[in-house]
Design a protein around this motif. Structure first.
Motif, mmCIF file in Angstrom:
data_model
loop_
_atom_site.group_PDB
_atom_site.id
_atom_site.type_symbol
_atom_site.label_atom_id
_atom_site.label_comp_id
_atom_site.label_asym_id
_atom_site.label_seq_id
_atom_site.Cartn_x
_atom_site.Cartn_y
_atom_site.Cartn_z
ATOM 1 N N LEU A 1 31.204 54.726 56.815
ATOM 2 C CA LEU A 1 30.741 55.273 55.540
ATOM 3 C C LEU A 1 31.896 55.866 54.742
ATOM 4 N N ILE A 2 32.759 56.616 55.411
ATOM 5 C CA ILE A 2 33.907 57.224 54.730
ATOM 6 C C ILE A 2 34.861 56.146 54.225
ATOM 7 N N ALA A 3 35.149 55.172 55.091
ATOM 8 C CA ALA A 3 36.077 54.101 54.713
ATOM 9 C C ALA A 3 35.517 53.263 53.558
ATOM 10 N N SER A 4 34.237 52.957 53.597
ATOM 11 C CA SER A 4 33.616 52.162 52.529
ATOM 12 C C SER A 4 33.626 52.916 51.213
ATOM 13 N N ALA A 5 33.371 54.225 51.266
ATOM 14 C CA ALA A 5 33.408 55.032 50.042
ATOM 15 C C ALA A 5 34.803 55.018 49.435
ATOM 16 N N ALA A 6 35.815 55.183 50.274
ATOM 17 C CA ALA A 6 37.193 55.174 49.782
ATOM 18 C C ALA A 6 37.569 53.811 49.216
ATOM 19 N N PHE A 7 37.198 52.746 49.928
ATOM 20 C CA PHE A 7 37.517 51.401 49.449
ATOM 21 C C PHE A 7 36.712 51.052 48.197
ATOM 22 N N GLY A 8 35.460 51.499 48.127
ATOM 23 C CA GLY A 8 34.640 51.241 46.950
ATOM 24 C C GLY A 8 35.220 51.872 45.701
ATOM 25 N N SER A 9 35.683 53.107 45.809
ATOM 26 C CA SER A 9 36.306 53.779 44.670
ATOM 27 C C SER A 9 37.568 53.042 44.231
ATOM 28 N N ALA A 10 38.401 52.665 45.213
ATOM 29 C CA ALA A 10 39.644 51.961 44.888
ATOM 30 C C ALA A 10 39.361 50.611 44.239
ATOM 31 N N LEU A 11 38.384 49.878 44.777
ATOM 32 C CA LEU A 11 38.076 48.546 44.250
ATOM 33 C C LEU A 11 37.495 48.620 42.841
ATOM 34 N N LEU A 12 36.566 49.550 42.608
ATOM 35 C CA LEU A 12 35.933 49.629 41.292
ATOM 36 C C LEU A 12 36.926 50.077 40.230
ATOM 37 N N LEU A 13 37.768 51.060 40.560
ATOM 38 C CA LEU A 13 38.787 51.497 39.606
ATOM 39 C C LEU A 13 39.777 50.376 39.302
ATOM 40 N N THR A 14 40.185 49.652 40.346
ATOM 41 C CA THR A 14 41.119 48.541 40.149
ATOM 42 C C THR A 14 40.491 47.448 39.291
ATOM 43 N N ALA A 15 39.235 47.131 39.541
ATOM 44 C CA ALA A 15 38.534 46.125 38.740
ATOM 45 C C ALA A 15 38.425 46.567 37.286
ATOM 46 N N ASP A 16 38.174 47.858 37.058
ATOM 47 C CA ASP A 16 38.084 48.372 35.693
ATOM 48 C C ASP A 16 39.422 48.257 34.971
ATOM 49 N N VAL A 17 40.507 48.577 35.662
ATOM 50 C CA VAL A 17 41.833 48.469 35.050
ATOM 51 C C VAL A 17 42.166 47.013 34.742
ATOM 52 N N ILE A 18 41.843 46.112 35.674
ATOM 53 C CA ILE A 18 42.073 44.682 35.429
ATOM 54 C C ILE A 18 41.315 44.232 34.192
ATOM 55 N N GLY A 19 40.066 44.654 34.063
ATOM 56 C CA GLY A 19 39.268 44.285 32.899
ATOM 57 C C GLY A 19 39.820 44.828 31.597
ATOM 58 N N ARG A 20 40.513 45.951 31.660
ATOM 59 C CA ARG A 20 41.061 46.557 30.445
ATOM 60 C C ARG A 20 42.391 45.955 30.015
ATOM 61 N N VAL A 21 43.145 45.399 30.957
ATOM 62 C CA VAL A 21 44.488 44.908 30.621
ATOM 63 C C VAL A 21 44.580 43.384 30.568
ATOM 64 N N ILE A 22 43.650 42.673 31.216
ATOM 65 C CA ILE A 22 43.810 41.224 31.341
ATOM 66 C C ILE A 22 43.631 40.501 30.011
#
Length: 367
Positions: free
Chosen positions: A314-335
């Protein structure tokens, strides 16, 4: 494995004179450290990507200055009023909202997959997302809202996302209702709500259709501190509660009969899990729209590094989920800058191949 074999294995492990003792301990420690390294790497990525996400936009702020300005605001020593206003009033709510949303959706995915013992379970397969979509479509296309005002779409989406949960809970209370029955009930509700959405869109104006589309693809744009506060009130307590019952989730994963022998009231516990998970997911979806695949992909990726122990998963998934969603948002803003590709589209591009892989894999093997 027979009882004699188990006893022999334990005796061999306890024997201080066994030749491979140091090697076994070394491998165990390496395996344990790798779990914590994965979590720490995810947290580090989240912090770094968050700083970059705050720095990009029409008003440019350097990557290092973002952390300086945030620290100055926290300590009450603001030296650049414009930078401080841009970061705290415009950009940071989006970043914090993305962290909360990513963690919440990933934790909900872990919880649903564990309690339903299905690797493809998430907010979509249980109908929560389709319920929220119907509520938002009713508000935008037909003007049917529970309350008026700026939050009419949000309130509608939240309340309608709870409807599938209530229907699934009703089905789960039926005598001899299996896990498969619960999942199929969620899928049936999803198709029903999607059909209602389609009918509403056929009668909608072009402007309403554009608004529905913008909401349905998922986005972190426009999040305010008020939105983040409401989201936090559901997400943080919900994640804490799910973490507290992670040991019970481990027992449930071993099968209902096994969990009952360990003293777990399976039916009541599954109802509580569904209720908490649905409330957490609904509190995110009503603000961000439909962000798919986070709840599906993150638990499986984390499980590759952490294993199936929900106490760490649960802890690992929460950490990875935050990292993945933020990274996806940044990709969407710059691509496609200066335009923005909604984060829900980016996560779909990432999640769809993984989803296909899971389907192919589970055709031959169990989970």
């Amino acid at each position: 494995m027979s009882d004699e074999a188990v006893e022999k294995a334990v005796d061999d492990w306890m024997d201080d004179n066994r030749p491979n003792k140091d090697k076994d301990l070394s491998e165990y420690h390496r395996y344990t450290y790798s779990k914590f390294i994965f979590i720490m790497v995810c947290l580090a990525i989240t912090v770094l990507v968050a700083g970059y996400a705050v720095s990009i936009g029409e008003y440019t702020i350097s990557f290092t200055d973002t952390y300086v300005r945030i620290w100055e605001h926290i300590t009450g020593n603001v030296t650049h009023d414009i930078d401080d206003a841009v970061i705290w009033n415009m950009r940071l709510p989006r970043v914090i909202g993305g962290i909360l949303a990513g963690a919440a959706l990933a934790v909900c995915g872990v919880s649903m997959q564990s309690m339903l013992k299905n690797p493809l379970a998430d907010t979509y397969t249980t109908g929560i997302s389709s319920g929220a979509s119907l509520g938002a479509t009713l508000a935008i296309c037909a003007g049917v809202t529970v309350i008026g005002g700026d939050y009419s779409v949000v309130i509608n989406a939240f309340l309608f996302s709870l409807v599938p949960m209530m229907m699934i809970l009703s089905v789960s209370k039926m005598k001899n209702a299996s896990v498969t029955t619960i999942i199929m009930a969620g899928i049936a509700v999803m198709y029903l709500f999607n059909a209602c959405n389609t009918v509403l869109k056929l009668w909608a104006t072009d402007e309403a259709l554009a608004n529905v589309y913008s909401w349905s693809v998922g986005s972190l744009t426009g999040l305010s501190w008020a939105d983040v506060t409401v989201m936090s009130a559901f997400v943080i307590p919900g994640i804490i509660i799910i973490q507290m019952i992670s040991g019970q989730l481990n027992k449930l994963m071993m099968g209902d009969d096994y969990a009952k022998t360990l003293g777990v009231n399976v039916e009541a516990f599954r109802l509580v899990c569904l209720l908490i998970t649905s409330m957490v997911a609904a509190s995110v979806v009503c603000f961000t729209g439909l962000i798919g695949f986070i709840g599906l992909v993150c638990p499986h990726v984390a499980r590759m590094f952490i294993g199936s122990d929900n106490r760490l998963l649960l802890i690992a998934s929460a950490a990875f989920g935050s990292a993945l969603l933020l990274t996806a948002d940044v990709i969407g803003r710059v691509i496609i800058s200066p335009n923005t590709l909604q984060v829900g589209v980016v996560t779909a591009f990432i999640g769809a191949p993984v989803f296909l892989y899971l389907i192919v894999k589970n055709k031959k093997t169990g989970w």
